[in-house]
Design a protein around this motif. Sequence first.
Motif, PDB file in Angstrom:
ATOM      1  N   UNK A  55      -0.693  -6.859  -2.972  1.00  0.00           N
ATOM      2  CA  UNK A  55      -2.112  -7.045  -2.678  1.00  0.00           C
ATOM      3  C   UNK A  55      -2.396  -8.301  -1.845  1.00  0.00           C
ATOM      4  N   UNK A  56      -1.728  -9.442  -2.057  1.00  0.00           N
ATOM      5  CA  UNK A  56      -2.006 -10.597  -1.176  1.00  0.00           C
ATOM      6  C   UNK A  56      -1.718 -10.293   0.292  1.00  0.00           C
ATOM      7  N   UNK A  57      -0.654  -9.560   0.553  1.00  0.00           N
ATOM      8  CA  UNK A  57      -0.326  -9.177   1.926  1.00  0.00           C
ATOM      9  C   UNK A  57      -1.389  -8.227   2.459  1.00  0.00           C
ATOM     10  N   UNK A  58      -1.794  -7.272   1.638  1.00  0.00           N
ATOM     11  CA  UNK A  58      -2.801  -6.300   2.058  1.00  0.00           C
ATOM     12  C   UNK A  58      -4.132  -6.991   2.356  1.00  0.00           C
ATOM     13  N   UNK A  59      -4.489  -8.003   1.589  1.00  0.00           N
ATOM     14  CA  UNK A  59      -5.741  -8.725   1.847  1.00  0.00           C
ATOM     15  C   UNK A  59      -5.690  -9.421   3.206  1.00  0.00           C
ATOM     16  N   UNK A  60      -4.523  -9.943   3.579  1.00  0.00           N
ATOM     17  CA  UNK A  60      -4.367 -10.556   4.898  1.00  0.00           C
ATOM     18  C   UNK A  60      -4.562  -9.525   6.000  1.00  0.00           C
ATOM     19  N   UNK A  76     -13.884   7.007   1.799  1.00  0.00           N
ATOM     20  CA  UNK A  76     -12.467   6.802   1.501  1.00  0.00           C
ATOM     21  C   UNK A  76     -12.182   5.308   1.381  1.00  0.00           C
ATOM     22  N   UNK A  77     -11.378   4.974   0.416  1.00  0.00           N
ATOM     23  CA  UNK A  77     -11.098   3.567   0.152  1.00  0.00           C
ATOM     24  C   UNK A  77     -10.002   2.994   1.013  1.00  0.00           C
ATOM     25  N   UNK A  78      -9.292   3.783   1.745  1.00  0.00           N
ATOM     26  CA  UNK A  78      -8.203   3.291   2.571  1.00  0.00           C
ATOM     27  C   UNK A  78      -6.950   3.077   1.749  1.00  0.00           C
ATOM     28  N   UNK A  79      -6.038   2.326   2.292  1.00  0.00           N
ATOM     29  CA  UNK A  79      -4.761   2.084   1.623  1.00  0.00           C
ATOM     30  C   UNK A  79      -4.881   1.147   0.435  1.00  0.00           C
ATOM     31  N   UNK A 130      -3.909   2.507  -2.975  1.00  0.00           N
ATOM     32  CA  UNK A 130      -2.538   2.895  -3.332  1.00  0.00           C
ATOM     33  C   UNK A 130      -1.536   1.743  -3.214  1.00  0.00           C
ATOM     34  N   UNK A 131      -1.981   0.585  -2.750  1.00  0.00           N
ATOM     35  CA  UNK A 131      -1.090  -0.574  -2.619  1.00  0.00           C
ATOM     36  C   UNK A 131      -0.784  -1.120  -4.013  1.00  0.00           C
TER      37      UNK A 131
END
Length: 82
Positions: free
Chosen positions: A30-35, A18-21, A24-25
């Motif tokens: 994406x910059x916030x998700x990378x953090x 599973x790729x996780x969230x 679907x982000x």
Amino acid sequence: MSGEESPEDIAASSAEKAGGLGEIIPDPLMPVWRRVQLIQDFRDTHGEKYVAVLELLTAIALIGGYVWWIYLYLLGGSGAPI
């Protein structure tokens, strides 16, 4: 039964696939998700040490606060120097 996987093995392998969230982000987030991913990777790598250091710092802060409170309670109005 040697050729079959147990339900736990199937669940573990599907969780790894599973790729996780991240799948679907939306692109603007994406910059916030990378953090968030960096923080999670740090926790996975240094989890036990990280928690131990935070517990130690919390204990030191609490002890300091309690000692200060006791000082103020016992000697706060007496005019005694620190």
